[in-house]
Write an enzyme that holds these catalytic residues in place. Structure first.
Site, PDB file in Angstrom:
ATOM      1  N   ARG A 101     -62.886  54.199 -54.430  1.00 23.45           N
ATOM      2  CA  ARG A 101     -62.919  54.203 -52.973  1.00 23.45           C
ATOM      3  C   ARG A 101     -64.023  55.133 -52.476  1.00 23.45           C
ATOM      4  O   ARG A 101     -65.088  54.697 -52.074  1.00 23.45           O
ATOM      5  CB  ARG A 101     -61.551  54.624 -52.419  1.00 23.45           C
ATOM      6  N   ASP A 102     -63.833  56.437 -52.585  1.00 18.50           N
ATOM      7  CA  ASP A 102     -64.850  57.370 -52.114  1.00 18.50           C
ATOM      8  C   ASP A 102     -66.086  57.311 -53.005  1.00 18.50           C
ATOM      9  O   ASP A 102     -67.216  57.446 -52.534  1.00 18.50           O
ATOM     10  CB  ASP A 102     -64.288  58.798 -52.081  1.00 18.50           C
ATOM     11  N   TYR A 146     -54.130  61.737 -44.949  1.00 15.49           N
ATOM     12  CA  TYR A 146     -55.376  62.501 -45.004  1.00 15.49           C
ATOM     13  C   TYR A 146     -55.557  63.220 -43.667  1.00 15.49           C
ATOM     14  O   TYR A 146     -55.504  62.591 -42.603  1.00 15.49           O
ATOM     15  CB  TYR A 146     -56.570  61.568 -45.169  1.00 15.49           C
ATOM     16  N   GLU A 200     -58.455  64.371 -42.118  1.00 12.01           N
ATOM     17  CA  GLU A 200     -59.919  64.376 -42.225  1.00 12.01           C
ATOM     18  C   GLU A 200     -60.519  65.575 -41.500  1.00 12.01           C
ATOM     19  O   GLU A 200     -60.120  65.923 -40.394  1.00 12.01           O
ATOM     20  CB  GLU A 200     -60.476  63.077 -41.637  1.00 12.01           C
ATOM     21  N   THR A 242     -64.164  67.653 -45.860  1.00 13.81           N
ATOM     22  CA  THR A 242     -64.909  66.418 -45.645  1.00 13.81           C
ATOM     23  C   THR A 242     -66.422  66.615 -45.689  1.00 13.81           C
ATOM     24  O   THR A 242     -67.154  65.773 -46.209  1.00 13.81           O
ATOM     25  CB  THR A 242     -64.504  65.794 -44.296  1.00 13.81           C
ATOM     26  N   HIS A 260     -59.122  67.630 -51.464  1.00 14.79           N
ATOM     27  CA  HIS A 260     -60.183  66.642 -51.649  1.00 14.79           C
ATOM     28  C   HIS A 260     -61.512  67.325 -51.353  1.00 14.79           C
ATOM     29  O   HIS A 260     -61.840  67.611 -50.198  1.00 14.79           O
ATOM     30  CB  HIS A 260     -59.936  65.467 -50.686  1.00 14.79           C
ATOM     31  N   HIS A 293     -65.779  67.978 -51.459  1.00 15.50           N
ATOM     32  CA  HIS A 293     -67.104  67.367 -51.472  1.00 15.50           C
ATOM     33  C   HIS A 293     -68.121  68.399 -51.941  1.00 15.50           C
ATOM     34  O   HIS A 293     -67.943  69.607 -51.775  1.00 15.50           O
ATOM     35  CB  HIS A 293     -67.469  66.811 -50.095  1.00 15.50           C
TER      36      HIS A 293
END
Length: 514
Positions: free
Chosen positions: A21-22, A149, A151, A184, A212, A214
């Site tokens: 997905r990501d 999520y 975000e 994010t 999550h 990045h």
């Protein structure tokens, strides 16, 4: 604020992989449906990740077909609860899409910062909260497992913490399974992650939090581990760190750091990490850098001779990242930094033994080649030994007597080959899709039809020239082969690409000659 934490004692960490997905949001990456299915099976059955996120709802028909394929397979394997799809606050439209795909878990994307809520949605926190609650209850009523999520949670904790807590205070009693907290934009550092995660886990001790990360500041792996130190129970990763912009936390690195530095446990089968990385590399078209930790081609290669010497003396230059742990082996590079210890290591693997005087001569020759920036490999070593010492360490029993290749517009290339094998000359002619392909077909026919022997299969072919790209530049051809269950790699240098490939082929035939 002073951050205090203790090293976790055998804490269990859940891994959710979002390569499909990501990871597919990497620029230029688009997996075919059958590729998505193959990666999903690899992640769940061989790597043993706990969950996978396979798609975003309502993206395309192709995405729907891929999701259906994975969900059918997962249902047959009783793994449906491990397959998740990203959905949106859209009055049930995402739910319908996921239900059509056969999914049973929805990861609802909500706004985790006031800036996103007001700036993107143009809504008040109360309006957004009402919409979220409606969609969560609708999903639960339909029998879905629901994760949320938040975000831009990282900016929410920095700039609008009251907004984050308003959402959480109203959502925490609805029956949501996991709250997923994304950095994010990749703005956090490990100390901030620990601080913010501790605030969440202390305020909501009974909830399950995922983190999550990045990788915009190259901190995704560090921040992921920091999240565990702050109390997170789950982490999101992707194979090779694929993902939006600079990518997500790379699965292999996160796994190794968790286990070796923080005594954490996961269900990951480490022996399959290298396989998964190279399959995703092939499907995505995004090359793995040679120095990529765990999975890069160079990370288990010692270059300096002093390191090889230390390894001979009780593994002085080894750490806990043993290559065998990941289904690989340690190699010792040959070049201008090589010492006798490096060369001995390679000779031992080839079953060759040299005197001290011979070792000095071979070492000097390899250093000379390294100074010219020529690539020296273990497969080249017997040839170097033979050339330097003027003896038949590796007897050339397969010789190319002559060959001719031709090509013409509108016609298939043709090759004619005369090959001497163990003193007997054989001839063959063949056509092919290219000049080298025609040559290989000739040699394959000789081996299979006249010698009644197996012929190796070419598994990878790479051509490179020195920087500058001149038309008269030397061409270096590197070819990987599979022969009777073993992998070989040969290299050759020539002004002509076909000639370089042919030289590399003859090298291989001498290596496997019986």
């Amino acid at each position: 604020m002073k951050i205090e934490f203790t090293k976790p004692t055998a804490i269990k960490v859940e891994i959710m992989d979002t390569t499909l997905r990501d990871g597919e949001q990497t620029s230029g990456v688009s997996f075919m449906p059958h590729e998505k299915l193959m990666i999903a099976r690899l992640l769940l059955e061989e790597l043993c990740v706990d969950r996978i996120e396979i798609a975003s709802a309502r993206v395309s028909e192709g995405e729907l077909e891929a999701a259906k394929s994975i969900c059918r397979w997962a249902e047959a394997k009783k793994l449906t609860d491990k397959v998740e799809i990203l959905g949106f606050v859209d009055d049930g439209k995402s739910l319908d899409w996921i239900q059509q795909a056969g999914g049973r878990v929805i990861n609802i994307l909500t706004k985790g910062s006031l800036r996103h809520c007001e700036g993107q949605l143009k809504k008040t926190p109360q309006e957004h909260l009402h919409d979220i609650t409606t969609n969560v209850r609708l999903a639960l009523d339909k029998g879905f497992d629901v994760n949320i999520y938040l975000e831009d949670w990282s900016n929410g904790m920095k700039d609008s913490r009251d907004y984050v807590f308003l959402l959480m205070d109203n959502l925490c009693h609805l029956g949501i399974k996991r709250f997923m907290l994304p950095d994010t934009l990749g703005i956090l550092n490990p100390l901030q992650v620990i601080e913010y995660m501790q605030l969440m886990t202390e305020r909501y001790p009974d909830l399950h939090f995922d983190f999550h990360a990045h990788n915009d500041y190259d901190l995704a792996a560090s921040n992921s581990v920091a999240a565990v130190l702050g109390g997170a129970k789950g982490l999101h990763t992707s194979v090779n760190g694929l993902g939006e912009r600079a990518g997500n936390a790379p699965l292999a690195s996160v796994e190794a750091i968790l286990k070796d530095h923080f005594n954490a446990q996961t269900n990951i089968n480490e022996e399959k990490l290298n396989k998964a990385s190279h399959i995703v590399e092939s499907y995505s078209g995004i090359a793995i850098p040679p120095n990529k930790p765990i999975v890069g081609s160079s990370v288990f290669t010692q270059v300096a001779g002093i390191h090889a010497d230390g390894d001979n003396k009780n593994n002085l230059y080894c750490n806990d990242l043993l290559p065998e742990r990941f289904g690989r082996k340690r190699e010792y590079a040959l070049g201008k930094a090589s010492g006798k210890a490096n060369i001995r290591k390679n000779l031992e693997e080839l079953g060759l033994e040299l005197s001290e005087e011979a070792m000095k001569k071979v070492t000097q020759r390899i250093i000379e080649l390294g100074d010219k920036k020529e690539l020296v490999t273990q497969e080249d070593l017997p040839y170097i030994v033979s050339d330097v010492l003027k003896h038949t360490t590796l007897e050339e029993r397969v010789k190319l007597v002559s060959y001719m290749v031709s090509t013409a517009y509108g016609l298939k290339p043709v090759a004619s080959v005369r090959l001497e094998v163990n003193g007997t000359i054989y001839e063959e002619t063949a056509t092919g899709d290219g000049q080298y392909d025609a040559f290989v077909r000739c040699v394959r026919h000789i081996y299979k039809n006249k010698l009644k022997r197996d012929f190796p299969w070419l598994s990878n072919y790479m051509v490179s020239i020195p920087p500058g790209g001149r038309t008269d530049a030397l061409v270096q051809t590197s070819i990987e082969w599979n022969y009777q269950g073993k992998s070989y790699r040969t290299h050759a240098l020539d002004a002509d690409q076909t000639e370089a490939a042919i030289k590399a082929t003859i090298k291989l035939l001498n290596m496997i000659n019986e």
